[in-house]
Enzyme design. Sequence first.
Site, PDB file in Angstrom:
ATOM      1  N   TYR A   1       0.779  -1.237   0.000  1.00  0.00           N
ATOM      2  CA  TYR A   1       0.000   0.000   0.000  1.00  0.00           C
ATOM      3  C   TYR A   1       0.813   1.290   0.000  1.00  0.00           C
ATOM      4  O   TYR A   1       0.255   2.365  -0.198  1.00  0.00           O
ATOM      5  CB  TYR A   1      -0.968  -0.017   1.182  1.00  0.00           C
TER       6      TYR A   1
ATOM      7  N   PHE B   1     -10.264  -4.216  10.644  1.00  0.00           N
ATOM      8  CA  PHE B   1     -11.450  -4.027   9.800  1.00  0.00           C
ATOM      9  C   PHE B   1     -11.107  -4.369   8.362  1.00  0.00           C
ATOM     10  O   PHE B   1      -9.958  -4.560   8.014  1.00  0.00           O
ATOM     11  CB  PHE B   1     -12.004  -2.606   9.913  1.00  0.00           C
TER      12      PHE B   1
END
Length: 418
Positions: free
Chosen positions: A129, A418
């Site tokens: 990322y 999450f």
Amino acid sequence: MTDRSSDIDVRAITDDEFADWQRALDTGFLTPPDITPEILEARRRQFVPGRLLGAFDAGRCVATFRSFEQEVTAVGGTPVRADAITSVTVSATHRRRGLLTRMMTRDLAAAKERGDVVATLIAAEYPIYGRYGFGAATTVAEWTIDVPRTGLDPRWAGPEDGGRVDLVDGEDVRKLGPELHERLRRTQPGVVSRDELWWQLHTGAVRFHATWKEPFYAVYRSAAGEAEGLVTYECDDTWGDAKQPLNTATVRRLIATTPAAERALWRYLCSIDWIVKVKSGRRAPDDLLPHLLPDPRSAAITTLADWLWVRLLDVVEAFRARTYEGTGALVLDVVDRQGLAGGRYLLDASPQGASVEPTSRAADLTLDMGELASLWLGDASAVRLAALGRVREERAGAARVADGLLRTSRRPWCPDVF
């Protein structure tokens, strides 16, 4: 092999495509695709039009991406609007075709248009990322406590401060938990918001998987009767050859709004009959836990790793939202390869507040967007990043000025995945 990437359709899925999208998601995370109609219907509660993306090859979903509304607490306690990214997969048959880049580019552009200040995610793998402007902004630690070595009195019968620890059930947690969590996130940078569905999922009221093991829940109440801490834990069933209990208590989540609550809940876990080990679950790297024990060496670190990753979408609002422990000014030259929030900014900050404005003044520090995100929550050191070659000092001593402004007395922490 012929490159058919242009034939793959990347778009927001429709409600009718949700089941196919879920199958691709489970495949990507190596989860057996045995979703019952009831579980599929429960998972459908996460469907928000436009926020679930898929890549389709000849009608089959081969990549998934989901984002949702979130708030993340900035230094000082202000909640900041976030685009939370999750459920990212690309099938092994379709890697290296730019599918993640297409989905990420689309989502970040939409988040910028909505006015989200940051994007967040938990990275399963480290190298992915950074190329999209994300930086590791918090660290997570896990300890395993060897209970007999702690030096704690095994006959402990309750807090010495007049408070008490009570066992509760999932329904109680759904009533007590949200307010406790809100109090925590007003003081702890890095904590993210939890909606009603989160509490239902983590107490078994709504189930996304066929197997659900009901945990134990305990709450600490102060002498005044106010709930100040909550722990969720589970226990195994292990016995030694000589009929000796050798059980482990594993903490799923522990939140405390006072040091007294934190101390009492760890003391409670170490006092449970038959428990000889306690696994802490995800904690802040500077957690009080080891030094709450008479022998801190009885708590051994088993995990120390990056956790919450952040990508700034609005540099001005992000740095205005946080507080500062020092006084000073810096010109930051921020490189953003996606072209969403880069530029040169003048940060003029003090404990009374900060102004952040685009500027044409000479830069003091040059850095990529990911490094800026790591500094924003106060965990990273600009001096250390400069030594690593990830931040460039344009003015001697600027990295130390940055550390004096941006670093915090307690490290940021995100307790959630999450």
